[in-house]
Design a protein around this motif. Structure first.
Motif, PDB file in Angstrom:
ATOM      1  N   THR A 233       0.826  -1.206   0.000  1.00  0.00           N
ATOM      2  CA  THR A 233       0.000   0.000   0.000  1.00  0.00           C
ATOM      3  C   THR A 233       0.860   1.257   0.000  1.00  0.00           C
ATOM      4  O   THR A 233       0.336   2.363  -0.030  1.00  0.00           O
ATOM      5  N   GLY A 234       2.172   1.082   0.043  1.00  0.00           N
ATOM      6  CA  GLY A 234       3.092   2.214   0.052  1.00  0.00           C
ATOM      7  C   GLY A 234       4.521   1.721   0.254  1.00  0.00           C
ATOM      8  O   GLY A 234       4.747   0.546   0.558  1.00  0.00           O
ATOM      9  N   PRO A 235       5.516   2.599   0.091  1.00  0.00           N
ATOM     10  CA  PRO A 235       6.913   2.189   0.229  1.00  0.00           C
ATOM     11  C   PRO A 235       7.248   1.749   1.659  1.00  0.00           C
ATOM     12  O   PRO A 235       6.952   2.451   2.611  1.00  0.00           O
ATOM     13  N   HIS A 236       7.835   0.568   1.773  1.00  0.00           N
ATOM     14  CA  HIS A 236       8.263   0.060   3.081  1.00  0.00           C
ATOM     15  C   HIS A 236       9.144  -1.164   2.880  1.00  0.00           C
ATOM     16  O   HIS A 236       9.200  -1.743   1.793  1.00  0.00           O
ATOM     17  N   LEU A 237       9.828  -1.565   3.932  1.00  0.00           N
ATOM     18  CA  LEU A 237      10.584  -2.808   3.944  1.00  0.00           C
ATOM     19  C   LEU A 237       9.800  -3.856   4.731  1.00  0.00           C
ATOM     20  O   LEU A 237       9.368  -3.599   5.856  1.00  0.00           O
ATOM     21  N   HIS A 238       9.615  -5.005   4.125  1.00  0.00           N
ATOM     22  CA  HIS A 238       9.057  -6.155   4.840  1.00  0.00           C
ATOM     23  C   HIS A 238      10.237  -7.065   5.164  1.00  0.00           C
ATOM     24  O   HIS A 238      10.849  -7.669   4.285  1.00  0.00           O
ATOM     25  N   TRP A 239      10.554  -7.180   6.458  1.00  0.00           N
ATOM     26  CA  TRP A 239      11.757  -7.881   6.924  1.00  0.00           C
ATOM     27  C   TRP A 239      11.344  -9.145   7.665  1.00  0.00           C
ATOM     28  O   TRP A 239      10.602  -9.091   8.636  1.00  0.00           O
ATOM     29  N   GLU A 240      11.825 -10.293   7.185  1.00  0.00           N
ATOM     30  CA  GLU A 240      11.522 -11.572   7.813  1.00  0.00           C
ATOM     31  C   GLU A 240      12.806 -12.215   8.328  1.00  0.00           C
ATOM     32  O   GLU A 240      13.867 -12.085   7.719  1.00  0.00           O
ATOM     33  N   VAL A 241      12.694 -12.922   9.458  1.00  0.00           N
ATOM     34  CA  VAL A 241      13.809 -13.693  10.022  1.00  0.00           C
ATOM     35  C   VAL A 241      13.317 -15.115  10.256  1.00  0.00           C
ATOM     36  O   VAL A 241      12.267 -15.321  10.866  1.00  0.00           O
ATOM     37  N   TYR A 242      14.078 -16.087   9.749  1.00  0.00           N
ATOM     38  CA  TYR A 242      13.742 -17.498   9.920  1.00  0.00           C
ATOM     39  C   TYR A 242      14.854 -18.188  10.715  1.00  0.00           C
ATOM     40  O   TYR A 242      16.037 -17.892  10.538  1.00  0.00           O
ATOM     41  N   PHE A 243      14.454 -19.116  11.567  1.00  0.00           N
ATOM     42  CA  PHE A 243      15.434 -19.958  12.249  1.00  0.00           C
ATOM     43  C   PHE A 243      14.989 -21.407  12.116  1.00  0.00           C
ATOM     44  O   PHE A 243      13.863 -21.745  12.496  1.00  0.00           O
ATOM     45  N   LEU A 244      15.825 -22.228  11.499  1.00  0.00           N
ATOM     46  CA  LEU A 244      15.493 -23.624  11.181  1.00  0.00           C
ATOM     47  C   LEU A 244      14.224 -23.695  10.336  1.00  0.00           C
ATOM     48  O   LEU A 244      13.412 -24.608  10.472  1.00  0.00           O
ATOM     49  N   GLY A 245      14.049 -22.698   9.472  1.00  0.00           N
ATOM     50  CA  GLY A 245      12.903 -22.657   8.562  1.00  0.00           C
ATOM     51  C   GLY A 245      11.644 -22.068   9.148  1.00  0.00           C
ATOM     52  O   GLY A 245      10.644 -21.911   8.439  1.00  0.00           O
ATOM     53  N   ILE A 246      11.656 -21.724  10.438  1.00  0.00           N
ATOM     54  CA  ILE A 246      10.467 -21.198  11.126  1.00  0.00           C
ATOM     55  C   ILE A 246      10.559 -19.669  11.201  1.00  0.00           C
ATOM     56  O   ILE A 246      11.559 -19.137  11.701  1.00  0.00           O
ATOM     57  N   PRO A 247       9.546 -18.937  10.722  1.00  0.00           N
ATOM     58  CA  PRO A 247       9.578 -17.476  10.860  1.00  0.00           C
ATOM     59  C   PRO A 247       9.379 -17.066  12.312  1.00  0.00           C
ATOM     60  O   PRO A 247       8.439 -17.538  12.972  1.00  0.00           O
ATOM     61  N   ILE A 248      10.267 -16.209  12.813  1.00  0.00           N
ATOM     62  CA  ILE A 248      10.142 -15.724  14.187  1.00  0.00           C
ATOM     63  C   ILE A 248      10.285 -14.202  14.207  1.00  0.00           C
ATOM     64  O   ILE A 248      10.755 -13.596  13.243  1.00  0.00           O
ATOM     65  N   ASN A 249       9.892 -13.612  15.306  1.00  0.00           N
ATOM     66  CA  ASN A 249       9.832 -12.159  15.434  1.00  0.00           C
ATOM     67  C   ASN A 249      11.226 -11.524  15.285  1.00  0.00           C
ATOM     68  O   ASN A 249      12.101 -11.756  16.122  1.00  0.00           O
ATOM     69  N   PRO A 250      11.452 -10.707  14.248  1.00  0.00           N
ATOM     70  CA  PRO A 250      12.766 -10.077  14.074  1.00  0.00           C
ATOM     71  C   PRO A 250      13.180  -9.206  15.257  1.00  0.00           C
ATOM     72  O   PRO A 250      14.376  -9.037  15.514  1.00  0.00           O
ATOM     73  N   GLU A 251      12.180  -8.663  15.985  1.00  0.00           N
ATOM     74  CA  GLU A 251      12.513  -7.766  17.111  1.00  0.00           C
ATOM     75  C   GLU A 251      13.297  -8.478  18.214  1.00  0.00           C
ATOM     76  O   GLU A 251      13.968  -7.832  19.010  1.00  0.00           O
ATOM     77  N   ILE A 252      13.202  -9.822  18.253  1.00  0.00           N
ATOM     78  CA  ILE A 252      13.962 -10.594  19.230  1.00  0.00           C
ATOM     79  C   ILE A 252      15.461 -10.338  19.078  1.00  0.00           C
ATOM     80  O   ILE A 252      16.212 -10.312  20.049  1.00  0.00           O
ATOM     81  N   PHE A 253      15.880 -10.112  17.833  1.00  0.00           N
ATOM     82  CA  PHE A 253      17.318 -10.021  17.547  1.00  0.00           C
ATOM     83  C   PHE A 253      17.853  -8.596  17.537  1.00  0.00           C
ATOM     84  O   PHE A 253      19.069  -8.397  17.468  1.00  0.00           O
TER      85      PHE A 253
END
Length: 296
Positions: free
Chosen positions: A274-294
């Protein structure tokens, strides 16, 4: 104390004599030859974040054990896990918790015996409702299905990458300066229709803003995807993978190694946005987890 002092005095005199003799040459040779021998004390940095025991989070469970076959003797409920060691006697059990995890505990079983029970927090995730004008991005035409399936499989392979590499650092810097426009885990509705959970962190920023690698990594996938737009996947080693979507353009090539802080692309509005932004994903062992943890 007198005996200890006499021993230290004797050792000091012995070392002085040794340094004056040709025996020092032999000692150096012996030490040099031993430097190439294998050692049991292989060091890794287990500086993973502390427990975030909720769906979409991460278990970091400490276990005192020198068992080299611990991986095959341990169970963490039905979760995937890996083991990181700082030395031969202590182990950190690292297990990502899927967003769909519905149990309120994790049973830690060693050699078929229950040794601990971990509680799972009931984390609240809000709803997100957005409107997209381009109907083809909401319900893609049949002509796009083959492309979407191919891109899904490419992404699935990338996020399940498990390269052998020591963890050097897991504290991440935010890849772009901006405002969080959508958190990880929210329950999404697009044009009133329920969709998959949001498995990344959206950061709204100006078009063309540089996106920087939050950790050292290697480029394992680049593409222009139907949903994700221009996307880059990075492998950080030992099952830790991240992706960066909706970029205006990439600034890297396949198999390129990046140092934390290097530019990998620029904020854009490609794909379903809907507008300019970054969609940032973090995976560990193939499982998506909350990037804010890191985030450091």
């Amino acid at each position: 104390l007198k005996q200890d002092f006499k021993k230290e005095k004797f050792l000091l005199k012995y070392l002085i004599r040794l340094m004056k003799s040709r025996s020092l040459v032999l000692l150096i040779c012996l030490l040099s030859s031993c430097a190439n021998l294998p050692t049991l004390n292989k060091k890794e940095s287990c500086s993973f974040p502390i427990d975030k025991n909720y769906p979409g989070g991460l278990v970091n469970y400490f276990l005192k054990s020198d068992d080299s076959d611990l991986k095959n003797k341990l169970q963490m409920g039905n979760l995937k896990f890996t083991i990181c060691r700082d030395d031969d006697f202590n182990a950190n059990i690292l297990a990502p918790i899927p967003l769909t995890y519905s149990k309120n505990k994790i049973e830690v079983i060693l050699n078929d015996e229950l040794i601990d029970t971990l509680s799972i927090e009931n984390k609240f995730y809000r709803e997100s409702r957005i409107q997209i004008q381009n109907k083809d991005l909401v319900n893609p035409p049949s002509s796009m299905q083959e492309r979407i399936e191919r891109e899904y499989l490419e992404g699935l392979t990338a996020k399940n990458t498990l390269s052998s590499s020591d963890f050097k650092q897991t504290k991440m810097d935010i890849p772009v300066t901006g405002i969080t426009s959508s958190e990880f885990g929210v329950r999404r509705f697009i044009n009133g229709e329920p969709r998959n959970r949001h498995i990344g962190l959206d950061i709204a920023a100006n078009e063309g803003e540089p996106i920087r690698a939050p950790l050292d990594g290697k480029v394992i996938l680049i593409g222009n995807f139907f949903y994700k737009g221009n996307v880059v996947y990075l492998d950080h080693g030992n099952g830790l993978v991240s992706s960066y979507s909706h970029m205006s353009e990439e600034a890297v090539v396949m198999n390129q190694s990046l140092i934390a802080g290097e530019v990998l692309g620029y904020v854009g509005s490609t794909g379903r946005v809907t507008g300019p932004h970054l969609h940032w994903e973090v995976y560990f062992l193939g499982i998506p987890i909350n990037p804010e943890i890191f985030i450091n």
